[in-house]
Design a protein around this motif. Sequence first.
Motif, PDB file in Angstrom:
ATOM      1  N   SER A  12       2.010  14.863  26.607  1.00 17.13           N
ATOM      2  CA  SER A  12       3.289  15.272  27.173  1.00 17.13           C
ATOM      3  C   SER A  12       4.325  14.163  27.073  1.00 17.13           C
ATOM      4  O   SER A  12       5.482  14.410  26.715  1.00 17.13           O
ATOM      5  N   MET A  13       3.919  12.924  27.373  1.00 18.58           N
ATOM      6  CA  MET A  13       4.854  11.803  27.321  1.00 18.58           C
ATOM      7  C   MET A  13       5.349  11.561  25.902  1.00 18.58           C
ATOM      8  O   MET A  13       6.550  11.399  25.660  1.00 18.58           O
ATOM      9  N   VAL A  14       4.416  11.555  24.931  1.00 20.69           N
ATOM     10  CA  VAL A  14       4.793  11.291  23.545  1.00 20.69           C
ATOM     11  C   VAL A  14       5.674  12.410  22.999  1.00 20.69           C
ATOM     12  O   VAL A  14       6.660  12.168  22.302  1.00 20.69           O
ATOM     13  N   GLU A  15       5.333  13.646  23.348  1.00 19.42           N
ATOM     14  CA  GLU A  15       6.152  14.783  22.898  1.00 19.42           C
ATOM     15  C   GLU A  15       7.569  14.668  23.457  1.00 19.42           C
ATOM     16  O   GLU A  15       8.551  14.937  22.754  1.00 19.42           O
ATOM     17  N   HIS A  16       7.688  14.238  24.722  1.00 17.36           N
ATOM     18  CA  HIS A  16       9.012  14.036  25.325  1.00 17.36           C
ATOM     19  C   HIS A  16       9.805  13.004  24.545  1.00 17.36           C
ATOM     20  O   HIS A  16      10.995  13.193  24.252  1.00 17.36           O
ATOM     21  N   LEU A  17       9.155  11.904  24.185  1.00 18.42           N
ATOM     22  CA  LEU A  17       9.846  10.837  23.451  1.00 18.42           C
ATOM     23  C   LEU A  17      10.380  11.334  22.114  1.00 18.42           C
ATOM     24  O   LEU A  17      11.507  11.036  21.722  1.00 18.42           O
ATOM     25  N   PHE A  18       9.564  12.110  21.411  1.00 16.86           N
ATOM     26  CA  PHE A  18       9.969  12.545  20.082  1.00 16.86           C
ATOM     27  C   PHE A  18      10.945  13.711  20.090  1.00 16.86           C
ATOM     28  O   PHE A  18      11.805  13.797  19.207  1.00 16.86           O
TER      29      PHE A  18
ATOM     30  N   ARG B  36       0.835  -1.194   0.000  1.00 15.57           N
ATOM     31  CA  ARG B  36       0.000   0.000   0.000  1.00 15.57           C
ATOM     32  C   ARG B  36       0.874   1.248   0.000  1.00 15.57           C
ATOM     33  O   ARG B  36       2.044   1.204   0.354  1.00 15.57           O
ATOM     34  N   ASP B  37       0.254   2.374  -0.379  1.00 19.36           N
ATOM     35  CA  ASP B  37       0.926   3.663  -0.271  1.00 19.36           C
ATOM     36  C   ASP B  37       0.755   4.177   1.159  1.00 19.36           C
ATOM     37  O   ASP B  37      -0.351   4.547   1.562  1.00 19.36           O
ATOM     38  N   VAL B  38       1.832   4.158   1.925  1.00 22.04           N
ATOM     39  CA  VAL B  38       1.818   4.703   3.282  1.00 22.04           C
ATOM     40  C   VAL B  38       2.921   5.755   3.336  1.00 22.04           C
ATOM     41  O   VAL B  38       4.089   5.443   3.129  1.00 22.04           O
ATOM     42  N   ALA B  39       2.529   6.991   3.576  1.00 24.70           N
ATOM     43  CA  ALA B  39       3.472   8.105   3.535  1.00 24.70           C
ATOM     44  C   ALA B  39       3.908   8.499   4.936  1.00 24.70           C
ATOM     45  O   ALA B  39       3.212   8.247   5.928  1.00 24.70           O
ATOM     46  N   PHE B  40       5.074   9.121   5.017  1.00 29.77           N
ATOM     47  CA  PHE B  40       5.561   9.683   6.270  1.00 29.77           C
ATOM     48  C   PHE B  40       5.734  11.186   6.104  1.00 29.77           C
ATOM     49  O   PHE B  40       6.245  11.656   5.080  1.00 29.77           O
ATOM     50  N   ALA B  41       5.321  11.956   7.125  1.00 29.79           N
ATOM     51  CA  ALA B  41       5.494  13.410   7.116  1.00 29.79           C
ATOM     52  C   ALA B  41       6.121  13.849   8.424  1.00 29.79           C
ATOM     53  O   ALA B  41       5.679  13.443   9.508  1.00 29.79           O
ATOM     54  N   SER B  42       7.172  14.643   8.335  1.00 27.97           N
ATOM     55  CA  SER B  42       7.808  15.218   9.518  1.00 27.97           C
ATOM     56  C   SER B  42       7.160  16.572   9.795  1.00 27.97           C
ATOM     57  O   SER B  42       7.161  17.459   8.937  1.00 27.97           O
ATOM     58  N   ILE B  43       6.570  16.723  10.984  1.00 23.98           N
ATOM     59  CA  ILE B  43       5.865  17.954  11.322  1.00 23.98           C
ATOM     60  C   ILE B  43       6.460  18.540  12.594  1.00 23.98           C
ATOM     61  O   ILE B  43       7.228  17.892  13.301  1.00 23.98           O
ATOM     62  N   GLY B  44       6.092  19.777  12.894  1.00 23.74           N
ATOM     63  CA  GLY B  44       6.584  20.442  14.088  1.00 23.74           C
ATOM     64  C   GLY B  44       5.899  19.937  15.348  1.00 23.74           C
ATOM     65  O   GLY B  44       4.783  19.401  15.295  1.00 23.74           O
ATOM     66  N   ALA B  45       6.557  20.137  16.487  1.00 22.54           N
ATOM     67  CA  ALA B  45       6.018  19.672  17.755  1.00 22.54           C
ATOM     68  C   ALA B  45       4.693  20.346  18.091  1.00 22.54           C
ATOM     69  O   ALA B  45       3.762  19.705  18.583  1.00 22.54           O
ATOM     70  N   GLU B  46       4.584  21.652  17.814  1.00 23.37           N
ATOM     71  CA  GLU B  46       3.341  22.372  18.112  1.00 23.37           C
ATOM     72  C   GLU B  46       2.189  21.816  17.287  1.00 23.37           C
ATOM     73  O   GLU B  46       1.078  21.626  17.795  1.00 23.37           O
ATOM     74  N   GLN B  47       2.445  21.569  16.012  1.00 25.47           N
ATOM     75  CA  GLN B  47       1.417  21.025  15.136  1.00 25.47           C
ATOM     76  C   GLN B  47       0.981  19.638  15.608  1.00 25.47           C
ATOM     77  O   GLN B  47      -0.209  19.303  15.618  1.00 25.47           O
ATOM     78  N   TYR B  48       1.950  18.841  16.018  1.00 26.78           N
ATOM     79  CA  TYR B  48       1.643  17.490  16.491  1.00 26.78           C
ATOM     80  C   TYR B  48       0.837  17.553  17.783  1.00 26.78           C
ATOM     81  O   TYR B  48      -0.144  16.818  17.949  1.00 26.78           O
ATOM     82  N   ARG B  49       1.245  18.433  18.708  1.00 23.81           N
ATOM     83  CA  ARG B  49       0.536  18.567  19.971  1.00 23.81           C
ATOM     84  C   ARG B  49      -0.919  18.981  19.732  1.00 23.81           C
ATOM     85  O   ARG B  49      -1.841  18.434  20.355  1.00 23.81           O
ATOM     86  N   ALA B  50      -1.130  19.929  18.832  1.00 22.87           N
ATOM     87  CA  ALA B  50      -2.486  20.401  18.541  1.00 22.87           C
ATOM     88  C   ALA B  50      -3.335  19.283  17.928  1.00 22.87           C
ATOM     89  O   ALA B  50      -4.515  19.128  18.264  1.00 22.87           O
ATOM     90  N   ALA B  51      -2.723  18.498  17.044  1.00 24.41           N
ATOM     91  CA  ALA B  51      -3.467  17.408  16.403  1.00 24.41           C
ATOM     92  C   ALA B  51      -3.872  16.348  17.418  1.00 24.41           C
ATOM     93  O   ALA B  51      -4.997  15.830  17.387  1.00 24.41           O
ATOM     94  N   MET B  52      -2.975  16.016  18.351  1.00 28.86           N
ATOM     95  CA  MET B  52      -3.302  15.022  19.370  1.00 28.86           C
ATOM     96  C   MET B  52      -4.420  15.534  20.275  1.00 28.86           C
ATOM     97  O   MET B  52      -5.343  14.779  20.630  1.00 28.86           O
ATOM     98  N   ALA B  53      -4.345  16.793  20.662  1.00 28.13           N
ATOM     99  CA  ALA B  53      -5.384  17.364  21.515  1.00 28.13           C
ATOM    100  C   ALA B  53      -6.730  17.364  20.789  1.00 28.13           C
ATOM    101  O   ALA B  53      -7.779  17.088  21.389  1.00 28.13           O
ATOM    102  N   GLU B  54      -6.702  17.662  19.486  1.00 30.85           N
ATOM    103  CA  GLU B  54      -7.923  17.682  18.688  1.00 30.85           C
ATOM    104  C   GLU B  54      -8.586  16.306  18.647  1.00 30.85           C
ATOM    105  O   GLU B  54      -9.814  16.195  18.582  1.00 30.85           O
TER     106      GLU B  54
END
Length: 202
Positions: A153-159, A126-144
């Motif tokens: 907080s834990m996942v952001e620390h890991l990354f 399958r076509d599975v893509a990877f995108a590198s995004i900023g921490a703020e964008q990732y945090r907002a998406a998880m909260a959404e």
Amino acid sequence: MVREFTELAVRSGVRRVVLLSGRGEAGAQRAEAAVRASGAEWTVVRAAWFQQNFSEDFLVEAVRAGEVALPVGAVGEPFVDADDIADVAVAALTEEGHAGQVYEVTGPRLLTFAEAIGEIAAATGRDVAFASIGAEQYRAAMAEHGVPPEVVSMVEHLFTEVLDGRNAHLTDGVRRALGREPRDFADYARRTAATSTWNPRA
């Protein structure tokens, strides 16, 4: 918590304790110190990022959807198969010769997250893509998506901290503990693809 648990275990007659620890994490190092001081025959298993995070944890839905977006760049990670971790833990608990050992367990090669996603795509066809995004964008998406703040907080620390390059090297922990080489990511991807775990939901 680790100190209280191991002290209770020793008081209850437990002789051997194995701690699943992390690589390059201050909290993990404190837990290791508590286990060493417990009086038990201790073994520490320091694990790299689990291969199974892509199929049994928070990344599986992104793989199914066809795009994995994470706040991480081109850093290499020696993804380890959780079955290898389990085998090392079982050996340490049931065999002689593992007391006082620190086994840092990794897979046999370094992969970036983009490369890991590429291997999953190849295994699934399958076509599975990877995108590198900023921490703020990732945090907002998880909260959404309703992810609890403590998990965010834990996942952001890991990354942003653990995946800063400090762990971009291979170790011989699996070989030292088990006398064999660790399982490769490509084998994990093929096995998992055969189970249909990564198939898109209807």
